[in-house]
Design a protein around this motif. Structure first.
Motif, PDB file in Angstrom:
ATOM      1  N   ALA A 292     -15.764 -39.932  53.862  1.00  0.00           N
ATOM      2  CA  ALA A 292     -15.957 -38.632  53.215  1.00  0.00           C
ATOM      3  C   ALA A 292     -16.628 -37.657  54.186  1.00  0.00           C
ATOM      4  CB  ALA A 292     -16.805 -38.796  51.958  1.00  0.00           C
ATOM      5  N   LEU A 293     -17.624 -38.172  54.907  1.00  0.00           N
ATOM      6  CA  LEU A 293     -18.360 -37.320  55.847  1.00  0.00           C
ATOM      7  C   LEU A 293     -17.448 -36.853  56.986  1.00  0.00           C
ATOM      8  CD1 LEU A 293     -21.302 -36.427  56.151  1.00  0.00           C
ATOM      9  CD2 LEU A 293     -21.592 -38.280  57.809  1.00  0.00           C
ATOM     10  N   SER A 294     -16.569 -37.749  57.445  1.00  0.00           N
ATOM     11  CA  SER A 294     -15.678 -37.377  58.547  1.00  0.00           C
ATOM     12  C   SER A 294     -14.751 -36.257  58.091  1.00  0.00           C
ATOM     13  CB  SER A 294     -14.881 -38.580  59.032  1.00  0.00           C
ATOM     14  OG  SER A 294     -13.886 -38.929  58.092  1.00  0.00           O
ATOM     15  N   VAL A 295     -14.276 -36.356  56.840  1.00  0.00           N
ATOM     16  CA  VAL A 295     -13.353 -35.332  56.348  1.00  0.00           C
ATOM     17  C   VAL A 295     -14.071 -33.978  56.275  1.00  0.00           C
ATOM     18  CG1 VAL A 295     -11.906 -34.596  54.400  1.00  0.00           C
ATOM     19  CG2 VAL A 295     -11.888 -36.983  55.140  1.00  0.00           C
ATOM     20  N   SER A 296     -15.316 -33.968  55.694  1.00  0.00           N
ATOM     21  CA  SER A 296     -16.046 -32.684  55.607  1.00  0.00           C
ATOM     22  C   SER A 296     -16.277 -32.111  57.005  1.00  0.00           C
ATOM     23  CB  SER A 296     -17.415 -32.840  54.945  1.00  0.00           C
ATOM     24  OG  SER A 296     -17.347 -33.705  53.875  1.00  0.00           O
ATOM     25  N   SER A 297     -16.643 -32.974  57.960  1.00  0.00           N
ATOM     26  CA  SER A 297     -16.917 -32.477  59.322  1.00  0.00           C
ATOM     27  C   SER A 297     -15.647 -31.920  59.953  1.00  0.00           C
ATOM     28  CB  SER A 297     -17.430 -33.595  60.221  1.00  0.00           C
ATOM     29  OG  SER A 297     -18.295 -34.450  59.544  1.00  0.00           O
TER      30      SER A 297
ATOM     31  N   ALA B  49     -14.898 -29.776  63.471  1.00  0.00           N
ATOM     32  CA  ALA B  49     -15.435 -30.720  64.448  1.00  0.00           C
ATOM     33  C   ALA B  49     -14.400 -31.805  64.745  1.00  0.00           C
ATOM     34  CB  ALA B  49     -16.706 -31.356  63.895  1.00  0.00           C
ATOM     35  N   ARG B  50     -14.483 -32.375  65.947  1.00  0.00           N
ATOM     36  CA  ARG B  50     -13.598 -33.484  66.310  1.00  0.00           C
ATOM     37  C   ARG B  50     -14.369 -34.783  66.084  1.00  0.00           C
ATOM     38  NH1 ARG B  50     -12.625 -33.348  71.711  1.00  0.00           N
ATOM     39  NH2 ARG B  50     -14.286 -31.836  72.051  1.00  0.00           N
ATOM     40  N   VAL B  51     -13.852 -35.604  65.171  1.00  0.00           N
ATOM     41  CA  VAL B  51     -14.632 -36.731  64.671  1.00  0.00           C
ATOM     42  C   VAL B  51     -13.805 -38.005  64.611  1.00  0.00           C
ATOM     43  CG1 VAL B  51     -15.990 -37.539  62.687  1.00  0.00           C
ATOM     44  CG2 VAL B  51     -15.837 -35.097  63.175  1.00  0.00           C
ATOM     45  N   ASP B  52     -14.430 -39.110  64.949  1.00  0.00           N
ATOM     46  CA  ASP B  52     -13.797 -40.412  64.752  1.00  0.00           C
ATOM     47  C   ASP B  52     -14.756 -41.290  63.946  1.00  0.00           C
ATOM     48  OD1 ASP B  52     -11.670 -42.006  65.022  1.00  0.00           O
ATOM     49  OD2 ASP B  52     -11.730 -42.130  67.212  1.00  0.00           O
ATOM     50  N   VAL B  53     -14.207 -42.257  63.211  1.00  0.00           N
ATOM     51  CA  VAL B  53     -15.049 -43.175  62.440  1.00  0.00           C
ATOM     52  C   VAL B  53     -14.729 -44.580  62.896  1.00  0.00           C
ATOM     53  CG1 VAL B  53     -15.769 -43.873  60.116  1.00  0.00           C
ATOM     54  CG2 VAL B  53     -14.640 -41.667  60.449  1.00  0.00           C
ATOM     55  N   ASN B  54     -15.727 -45.429  62.997  1.00  0.00           N
ATOM     56  CA  ASN B  54     -15.487 -46.829  63.311  1.00  0.00           C
ATOM     57  C   ASN B  54     -15.435 -47.619  62.007  1.00  0.00           C
ATOM     58  OD1 ASN B  54     -15.853 -49.572  63.856  1.00  0.00           O
ATOM     59  ND2 ASN B  54     -16.684 -49.075  65.880  1.00  0.00           N
ATOM     60  N   PHE B  55     -14.236 -47.994  61.597  1.00  0.00           N
ATOM     61  CA  PHE B  55     -14.085 -48.787  60.364  1.00  0.00           C
ATOM     62  C   PHE B  55     -14.051 -50.282  60.673  1.00  0.00           C
ATOM     63  CE2 PHE B  55     -11.826 -44.791  58.979  1.00  0.00           C
ATOM     64  CZ  PHE B  55     -12.765 -44.433  58.023  1.00  0.00           C
ATOM     65  N   GLU B  56     -14.139 -50.607  61.965  1.00  0.00           N
ATOM     66  CA  GLU B  56     -13.933 -52.009  62.363  1.00  0.00           C
ATOM     67  C   GLU B  56     -15.175 -52.866  62.193  1.00  0.00           C
ATOM     68  OE1 GLU B  56     -10.815 -52.532  62.779  1.00  0.00           O
ATOM     69  OE2 GLU B  56     -10.602 -50.351  62.671  1.00  0.00           O
ATOM     70  N   GLY B  57     -16.328 -52.234  62.007  1.00  0.00           N
ATOM     71  CA  GLY B  57     -17.566 -52.985  61.796  1.00  0.00           C
ATOM     72  C   GLY B  57     -18.103 -53.549  63.096  1.00  0.00           C
TER      73      GLY B  57
ATOM     74  N   ALA C   4     -18.119 -39.104  72.974  1.00  0.00           N
ATOM     75  CA  ALA C   4     -18.787 -38.378  71.876  1.00  0.00           C
ATOM     76  C   ALA C   4     -20.167 -37.885  72.312  1.00  0.00           C
ATOM     77  CB  ALA C   4     -18.916 -39.297  70.674  1.00  0.00           C
ATOM     78  N   LEU C   5     -20.573 -36.759  71.739  1.00  0.00           N
ATOM     79  CA  LEU C   5     -21.914 -36.226  72.034  1.00  0.00           C
ATOM     80  C   LEU C   5     -22.945 -36.865  71.113  1.00  0.00           C
ATOM     81  CD1 LEU C   5     -20.864 -32.472  72.244  1.00  0.00           C
ATOM     82  CD2 LEU C   5     -21.338 -34.029  74.156  1.00  0.00           C
ATOM     83  N   TYR C   6     -22.504 -37.171  69.868  1.00  0.00           N
ATOM     84  CA  TYR C   6     -23.419 -37.731  68.873  1.00  0.00           C
ATOM     85  C   TYR C   6     -22.797 -38.934  68.189  1.00  0.00           C
ATOM     86  CZ  TYR C   6     -25.636 -33.158  69.250  1.00  0.00           C
ATOM     87  OH  TYR C   6     -26.249 -32.037  69.721  1.00  0.00           O
ATOM     88  N   ALA C   7     -23.650 -39.903  67.887  1.00  0.00           N
ATOM     89  CA  ALA C   7     -23.233 -40.980  66.983  1.00  0.00           C
ATOM     90  C   ALA C   7     -23.921 -40.708  65.652  1.00  0.00           C
ATOM     91  CB  ALA C   7     -23.667 -42.315  67.546  1.00  0.00           C
ATOM     92  N   ILE C   8     -23.194 -40.885  64.563  1.00  0.00           N
ATOM     93  CA  ILE C   8     -23.762 -40.703  63.230  1.00  0.00           C
ATOM     94  C   ILE C   8     -23.831 -42.092  62.591  1.00  0.00           C
ATOM     95  CG2 ILE C   8     -23.449 -39.579  60.973  1.00  0.00           C
ATOM     96  CD1 ILE C   8     -23.861 -37.620  63.367  1.00  0.00           C
TER      97      ILE C   8
END
Ligand code: HAM
Length: 457
Positions: free
Chosen positions: A349-354, A359-367, A382-386
């Motif tokens: 959800a956060l990636s979609v809002s960003s 913003a250019r965003v990736d999510v790690n779903f792999e755990g 990436a400049l930031y990790a969330i």
């Protein structure tokens, strides 16, 4: 299994694709600022489009086209250039009757020529070009040259040589061709095979021969300038005067004849030698044409245009280190790391809002372990990790880690979104004309194109 790409073609991926996009974006925005709109003709055309348009006397038509019969026995050709296809499009759709003249089109895409692959020469390559069709003033030639020059200077290319010549009107050209035939008649036997061929099909092209012995013979050949009609002479002089006035440097090259058959009056090429001394030859070229629209069955409209070879442009930009900033840019700005299964939905959800905020965003779903995730974030540039874990989920917050300074701050989701908003606004601000933040001449930190004269210098 054949698992290699076809000779003379090139796979584009990663940074290189971004470099092409960067060039194409700048070129399109400048073309649009000059009043051009994009046209997308098909890659496949009936072969006659090029045989008639590009000309039977040109090497492109005689030796280099990818022509084949389709299953319905139609002779089709993969376009070897855009200009003829654009003329076919304009005539077929009768744009000259519905659009305000001149019609101004830009285009971008792959073209195909069966040439011997070497540095800067491919069998499939990309062209970005423009055509201005239906104007009557020589100012259209000037504006077109200015557009090309402006595109190259916006990219930061400073070592451009504009070579220019005139082929005169048809009568001048016919008189000149007759004089050339006369001059070469008793010399052509001792010249290269291509020249023998050109003597019969288009003697103008002999002037373009690159064989050193033939070039010596060419030096003594009659000059086009002695065969120009008064009108053609005046037109060319006016163009040169105006280029001088506008401080666009040029070199008159009376052996510049161009390889395609459709030109009349002004022809030009943009040449480039990189700072390391590599001569890339023509990175773009074009000229004026008088009969093309009519040849496709349309009215008598003249036109002018040019095409850049994108592979050559990207190579010189790399050679001159003008893409360093782009190359250093990461694939994404933010890399979201949900550190437990439950956090994945919030992360998505956060990636979609960003992303909606630009913003250019990736999510790690792999755990996996946080350390491993952070390594991936760095690899992505990436400049930031969330970071979102159970604690953060409960508090509707997140950890924002600056991957350069390693500083980590806890933010509520809405504080984080505010921060993105500010960053995006900052990125889109242009400081080019601020005294403090000002950029060097002709360069713009935000890659915006500014329409003032400063860009040309
Ligand atoms: P052209 O000179 O045949 O002109 O091609 C334009 C540019 O395409 C060249 O200056 C060069 O940078 C690039 N180019 C040509 N052949 C290759 C190749 N085999 N590999 C890589 N790059 C190449 C035209 O195509 C005309 N349609 C230009 C024009 C537009 N004239 C009027 N309007």
């Amino acid at each position: 299994m054949q698992s290699r790409n076809v000779k003379g073609t090139k796979d584009l991926f990663g940074k290189e694709t971004r470099q092409f996009q960067f060039v194409e974006n700048i070129f399109s925005s400048i073309a649009e600022s000059f009043g051009y709109q994009e046209m997308r003709p098909p890659v496949l055309e009936h072969s006659e489009v090029f045989v008639r348009g590009v000309g039977e006397g040109s090497d492109v038509v005689r030796k280099e086209m990818y022509t084949f019969l389709d299953k319905g026995e139609r002779s089709l050709t993969l376009r070897p250039e855009f200009t003829a296809g654009i003329m076919r499009l304009i005539v077929q759709n009768k744009l000259y009757a519905t659009e305000t003249l001149p019609i101004k089109a830009y285009y971008n895409g792959p073209v195909f020529r069966y040439e011997r692959p070497q540095l800067g020469r491919y069998r499939q390559f990309n062209q970005f070009g423009v055509e201005c069709v239906g104007g009557t003033s020589y100012f259209n030639d000037l504006e077109t040259i200015m557009l090309g020059y402006c595109m190259l200077s916006t990219l930061g290319l400073t070592n451009v040589t504009l070579k220019i010549n005139t082929l005169g009107d048809e009568a001048s050209r016919e008189a000149y061709k007759a004089a050339l035939k006369n001059y070469f008649a008793d010399k052509v036997e001792g010249m290269c095979e291509d020249c023998k061929d050109r003597f019969n099909v288009n003697p103008l092209r002999i002037l373009d021969c690159k064989v050193p012995e033939d070039q010596e013979i060419v030096k003594g050949a009659p000059k086009m300038s002695d065969y120009l009609s008064e009108e053609s002479k005046e037109r060319f002089e006016n163009i040169l005067d105006a280029l001088t006035q506008m401080e666009i440097p040029y070199e008159v090259d009376d052996t510049l004849v161009r390889g395609l058959d459709y030109y009349s009056e002004t022809v030009f090429e943009f040449h480039y030698t990189s700072k390391k001394g590599v001569n890339y030859g023509a990175i773009g070229a074009g000229g004026h044409y008088s009969n093309l629209v009519k040849e496709f069955g349309g009215p008598e409209l003249e036109g002018v245009g040019f095409s850049f070879g994108e592979e050559r442009i990207v190579s010189v930009l790399n050679d001159d280190e003008l893409l360093n900033e782009l190359n250093e840019e990461g694939e994404v700005e933010f890399y979201i790391c949900p550190i437990c299964e439950e956090a994945k939905e919030a992360a998505l959800a956060l990636s979609v809002s960003s992303r909606m905020m630009g913003a250019r965003v990736d999510v790690n779903f792999e755990g996996g372990k946080l350390g491993a995730m952070l390594k991936k974030a760095v690899k992505k540039g990436a400049l930031y990790a969330i970071i979102i874990g159970e604690d953060e989920l409960n508090k509707n917050s997140l950890q924002m880690k600056n991957l350069v300074t390693e500083e980590q701050t806890e933010l509520t989701v809405s504080e984080y979104l505010d921060a993105i908003k500010q960053m995006q606004e900052h990125d889109h601000e242009c400081h080019c004309h601020d005294d403090e933040d000002g950029c060097e001449d002709g360069e713009c930190c935000c890659h915006h194109h500014h329409k003032d004269e400063g860009d040309l210098n």
